[in-house]
Design an enzyme around this catalytic site. Structure first.
Site, PDB file in Angstrom:
ATOM      1  N   SER A  51       9.542  -6.443  -1.934  1.00  9.17           N
ATOM      2  CA  SER A  51       9.825  -5.387  -0.961  1.00  9.17           C
ATOM      3  C   SER A  51      10.859  -5.879   0.035  1.00  9.17           C
ATOM      4  O   SER A  51      11.141  -7.088   0.134  1.00  9.17           O
ATOM      5  CB  SER A  51       8.548  -4.997  -0.221  1.00  9.17           C
ATOM      6  OG  SER A  51       8.104  -6.077   0.604  1.00  9.17           O
ATOM      7  N   ASP A  86      11.713  -3.436  -4.707  1.00  8.05           N
ATOM      8  CA  ASP A  86      10.677  -2.413  -4.581  1.00  8.05           C
ATOM      9  C   ASP A  86      10.894  -1.606  -3.297  1.00  8.05           C
ATOM     10  O   ASP A  86      11.001  -2.176  -2.207  1.00  8.05           O
ATOM     11  CB  ASP A  86       9.307  -3.096  -4.550  1.00  8.05           C
ATOM     12  CG  ASP A  86       8.160  -2.101  -4.575  1.00  8.05           C
ATOM     13  OD1 ASP A  86       8.309  -1.025  -5.180  1.00  8.05           O
ATOM     14  OD2 ASP A  86       7.089  -2.421  -4.001  1.00  8.05           O
ATOM     15  N   ASP A 107      14.570   4.170  -2.862  1.00  6.98           N
ATOM     16  CA  ASP A 107      13.618   5.122  -2.296  1.00  6.98           C
ATOM     17  C   ASP A 107      14.285   5.875  -1.147  1.00  6.98           C
ATOM     18  O   ASP A 107      14.396   5.387  -0.034  1.00  6.98           O
ATOM     19  CB  ASP A 107      12.381   4.379  -1.789  1.00  6.98           C
ATOM     20  CG  ASP A 107      11.300   5.313  -1.250  1.00  6.98           C
ATOM     21  OD1 ASP A 107      11.557   6.526  -1.170  1.00  6.98           O
ATOM     22  OD2 ASP A 107      10.209   4.817  -0.911  1.00  6.98           O
ATOM     23  N   GLY A 178      -1.930   0.375  -0.946  1.00  4.44           N
ATOM     24  CA  GLY A 178      -2.964  -0.286  -0.161  1.00  4.44           C
ATOM     25  C   GLY A 178      -4.359   0.048  -0.644  1.00  4.44           C
ATOM     26  O   GLY A 178      -4.588   0.278  -1.835  1.00  4.44           O
TER      27      GLY A 178
END
Length: 288
Positions: A51, A86, A107, A178
């Site tokens: 990430s 990511d 994204d 999560g």
């Protein structure tokens, strides 16, 4: 010398043959070694991903690329490894393309639709010029313990993004990043079926940690070819590390229990073991 596969053939095969390949986030050196070891020992392909936050923590995207490549060489990794960004924004995606990541997830769901389409098209063009795979997100994957933070992906968006040339589509189908809260309603298989009928590219399930095995496997049977796992490993690492400390092994000065290599080892081994379990869930076949 380490080589990063773009994964396109692997994920196309996974969708066609109804299995999935895990996409595992790395957070430090131990995470990287644990994931590569599990892949090599099971002889299965693996997608290693980072990430934006984890990359910043570790020293940047170039450091991450170099670390993964160096560990692949040092550990004599012989299975296909895909290195993926990511949930990257536009700048991060373009940086990772420049650095030679073999896959990027762009994204842009926070942007207005037209701008998201335009930026996605730019990322696809830049990536494909270098043989790099692109993943996009449709709908919104929910956030930690919040069942109301996500939104279902639409069939119209699936067709639109597939038309832009993306190689994989991450779908919001009730999944959550999560920990899943009590009372979670489960995946929306009707929406997944509609999307799978509309597009033939590999589909991606984010928030794979904590979804019951039967739901994960049903989603794979319907077109999910990539399943993202991170929280599952963080919890396994936490449990093993806590057990080490609660047993006061870190206080054993005679055996240097305080040595960080020993302190982190139980958690690292727990990640490898958990990943092997997930590989069985996903039905990932060994490579020849």
């Amino acid at each position: 010398m380490a080589y990063f596969d773009n994964g396109n053939k692997i994920f196309a095969d996974a969708r066609a043959k109804h299995y999935a390949v895990g996409a595992y986030n790395i957070n430090n050196l131990e995470w990287t070694r644990a994931i590569l070891r599990a892949a090599n020992e099971t002889k299965t392909p693996v997608l290693v991903q980072v990430s934006m936050g984890a990359a910043k923590y570790m020293g940047g995207f170039k450091f991450v690329r170099d670390m993964v490549a160096d560990q692949m060489d040092a550990m004599n990794i012989t299975v296909p490894v895909i290195l993926n960004l990511d949930h990257g924004d536009y700048d991060a995606a373009m940086k990772c393309i420049e650095l030679g990541y073999s896959s990027v997830m762009y994204d842009g769901h926070k942007l207005p639709v037209k701008e998201n389409y335009a930026r996605t098209k730019e990322v696809v063009r830049a990536a494909h010029q270098r043989g790099i795979s692109v993943e996009a997100e449709i709908g919104k994957v929910g956030e930690n313990q919040d069942t109301n933070s996500g939104e279902l992906a639409s069939v119209e968006d699936a067709r639109a993004f597939a038309g832009l040339g993306v190689d994989k589509l991450a779908c919001g189908i009730g999944n959550i990043h999560g920990i899943y809260p009590a009372g979670w309603r489960g995946l929306d298989f009707n929406r997944l079926a509609a999307i799978a009928d509309a597009v033939d590219i590999p589909l991606v399930l984010h928030g794979g940690s904590g979804i019951p095995k039967e739901q994960v496997q049903k989603a794979i049977s319907m077109g999910i070819a990539k399943v993202n796992i991170n929280t599952e490993f963080q919890l396994a690492f936490q449990d093993a590390t806590r057990a080490y400390i609660e047993a006061a092994r870190d206080l054993d000065k005679g055996h240097k229990g305080y040595d960080p290599r020993k302190l982190l080892l139980p958690g690292t081994e727990a990640i490898t073991n958990k990943m092997k379990e997930m590989i069985e869930w996903l039905g990932t076949p060994a490579v020849a």
